[in-house]
Every structure is written in C-alpha cells, then in structure tokens.
Write an enzyme that holds these catalytic residues in place. Structure first.
Site, PDB file in Angstrom:
ATOM      1  N   GLU A 212      52.702  30.976  40.173  1.00  0.00           N
ATOM      2  CA  GLU A 212      51.476  30.726  40.935  1.00  0.00           C
ATOM      3  C   GLU A 212      50.755  29.494  40.409  1.00  0.00           C
ATOM      4  O   GLU A 212      50.381  28.597  41.153  1.00  0.00           O
ATOM      5  CB  GLU A 212      50.553  31.942  40.844  1.00  0.00           C
ATOM      6  CG  GLU A 212      49.191  31.702  41.463  1.00  0.00           C
ATOM      7  CD  GLU A 212      48.194  32.818  41.156  1.00  0.00           C
ATOM      8  OE1 GLU A 212      47.100  32.759  41.712  1.00  0.00           O
ATOM      9  OE2 GLU A 212      48.515  33.717  40.370  1.00  0.00           O
TER      10      GLU A 212
ATOM     11  N   GLY B 215      49.014  43.462  43.778  1.00  0.00           N
ATOM     12  CA  GLY B 215      48.294  44.573  43.163  1.00  0.00           C
ATOM     13  C   GLY B 215      48.093  44.357  41.678  1.00  0.00           C
ATOM     14  O   GLY B 215      48.768  44.985  40.849  1.00  0.00           O
TER      15      GLY B 215
END
Length: 334
Positions: free
Chosen positions: A243, A126
């Site tokens: 990431e 989110g």
C-alpha cells in the site's frame, strides 16, 4: 536507471491512450460510496478487464497482462491523464492481490485473483477495531480453530468498501493466550454468510464510505488462511508495504491534480501574482509530484533487480499524504 522508454513501452502507451480515448465514460460516474455508483464502477472495472487493462502487471493466467512495473507506471500515467474513473476495488487489487502473489497458495491465487481482477468479487479491509486503530497490534477479534474452520467473533471498524463488498481480508487473533504482534492470523472472510452484520458509517458528505463489521460465530474455512497460522502480522506488514511503498498511490495520481492546479493558478494569475507565496506553493507541489514520480521509477528499478521495498515505504506514505494535502490546500488558497 535508464529513463528512456523502449519501443515496446512506447507502443503500450499509445495502445492505452487510444483505448481510453475511445472507451472512457463521457459522464462522471456516481460516487462509489453509494450502491448505484459502486455498481457503475464495477461495470467499468469489468470493461477494463475485458480489454486486459485491469491489472496489467499480473500474470495473464491470473487475470492480468504480464506487464512489468514500468509499463504499469505508464498505464497509470495514461489512466489519470485521461481523467478515468477512480478504481473502486483498490483494497483487493492493489493490497490483497500482491499479498496473495507472495503468500497465497496456488489454489488461493487461482480462486481469488481472476475474480478480483474482473471485480466480480469486491474486497473490504478489516484492520481497525474500536480499541485497535493506529495500534493494530492491539487487535482482540478472535478466530478459534474448530477442525477445518475458524470461528470468528469480534468487530472491525472503519472498513473501507465493506457496505457493498463481497469479501474482507483482515487480522484475527488465533492464539487466545497471545498478545500484541504474536498469535495473529490473516484470514479471507466472506461477508454474505451467517453471523456477519454490517453497519455503514456515514462520512461528512452523508455517504457510506466506511462500515462497522460484527462477527458472531462466523465460520471460515481453514483454506482461507493466508500464510501460516499465527504469522499474520508478517503478512499484514507486507500488505501495508504494498500500500505505502508503491502500488496504492501511483505518481500519476498526484501529477494529474498538479496539472489542474497549475491551470487554476494561470486562470487566476492576476490575483494570485499579488501573493508570491502562492506561486511558491504551486512550484513546491509540482516539484514534489515530480520527485515522487522519479522515486517511484527508482523503486521499480530496484524491484527489477530483485531488491525489496523496505522500511522506506513508511516514508512514502508520509510523502504522498502530505503532498495530497498541499495540492488541495493550495487550490483552496487560489
């Protein structure tokens, strides 16, 4: 660093290769952007977990195997080399998981990580909002403290896996007087509670790749706060570093399609040889994939010495994004 593998690492490679050969699905799973495919991938993740091959670099008590990062790179090489299914719970396992390892409480690690490793819990991210895409500091979704709860109101968009996931991690503004990077908090939000509305966003292929998620007075326990209240930007940047820096795009993810690209080139070499620029493009992406792999091993060596992946993680993001495009553009040319 020493690029030779130890006997333990070589034995691990053989174990992974043998297991994948015996257990990899013989037919391609349905797209995980469909409910059917999502559940097929969840079943596969559970099979990996049962074999202690889901999150090999996590501690055993948290659902892992206790491997080092070199062994994780070996696992990835064998996994992609076997053309095994794409990992559906990457948001949780490769982004939130390392974040909880660094910032989570003992209770949060024990509660969330084993269920994440087994994919009993699937996770969406989110970050983006309608007016906060690349500029994530413009987030306006609010989480107001009310005793032992945060009351969340607002909207997230482009949420990967949210159509089918059970949980979301994200940033919310907990200080209403704050702006930009300040006053944000990192919260773990269940998606099956009152006040959450999920609307799929269909991609060009017609599947529910992303979703909009609306929050209307959603109550989230304070115990779901990761890190300190108001320090969410720091936590989120660490998540983005995991990431971009190494975990989400292992080198094997590019080395395998490059091998397929070279096979495609050889199969069409009569025509392809007429255009030397195609040969040069194939060699360029092969070189890029190998260079990225060596860079990853270098990063693993640095981490093993107690160093950190810093701002260069953003360069990694550019490198593997452009490499991905070049591989497929070259295949289209051939």
């Amino acid at each position: 660093m020493d690029l030779n593998y130890t006997p333990r690492q070589q034995a691990f490679r053989e174990e992974v290769r043998s297991w994948l050969k015996a257990n990899r699905p013989t037919e391609k799973l349905a797209s995980y952007d469909t409910r059917e495919g999502f559940e097929q991938h969840r079943e596969w993740e559970r099979k990996l977990f049962d074999a202690r091959l889901s999150m090999v670099m996590w501690p055993e008590e948290l659902g892992g195997r206790g491997c080092d990062l070199t062994e994780w790179l070996i696992f990835e090489e064998e996994y992609y080399g076997a053309d095994a299914p794409m990992r559906v719970n990457q948001n949780g396992q490769l982004m939130l998981g390392p974040t909880l390892m660094e910032f989570g409480t003992k209770e949060q690690k024990q509660r969330f990580l084993p269920r994440m490793a087994s994919s009993e819990d699937m996770w969406a991210q989110g970050w983006s909002e309608p007016n906060a895409g690349s500029d994530m500091a413009a987030i306006t979704s609010k989480a107001v403290r009310d005793g032992d709860y945060f009351i969340i109101n607002g909207q997230k968009t482009w949420s990967s896996r949210a159509s089918f996931a059970e949980w979301m991690f994200g940033l919310f503004r907990t200080d209403p007087e704050s702006s930009r990077h300040y006053g944000l908090s990192f919260l773990l939000v269940p998606l099956d509670v009152e006040g959450v509305t999920i609307r799929p966003i269909k991609a060009l292929h017609g599947k529910d790749t992303f979703s909009e998620v609306f929050f209307d007075n959603v109550r989230v326990p304070v115990e779901n706060l990761v890190g300190k209240e108001g320090q969410g930007w720091r936590v989120a940047m660490a998540t983005a570093g995991f990431e971009r820096g190494l975990l989400l795009r292992s080198p094997a993810r590019f080395q395998q399609p490059v091998r397929k690209l070279m096979e495609l080139y050889k199969a069409h070499q009569t025509r392809a040889y007429r255009d030397p620029s195609i040969r040069d493009a194939v060699m360029d992406v092969w070189t890029g994939a190998e260079a990225y792999a060596l860079s990853a091993y270098q990063s693993v060596g640095r981490l093993a010495r107690g160093e950190k992946i810093g701002a260069e993680s953003s360069i990694n993001k550019i490198v593997w994004s452009e490499l991905d495009l070049k591989i497929h553009e070259t295949a289209m040319r051939i």
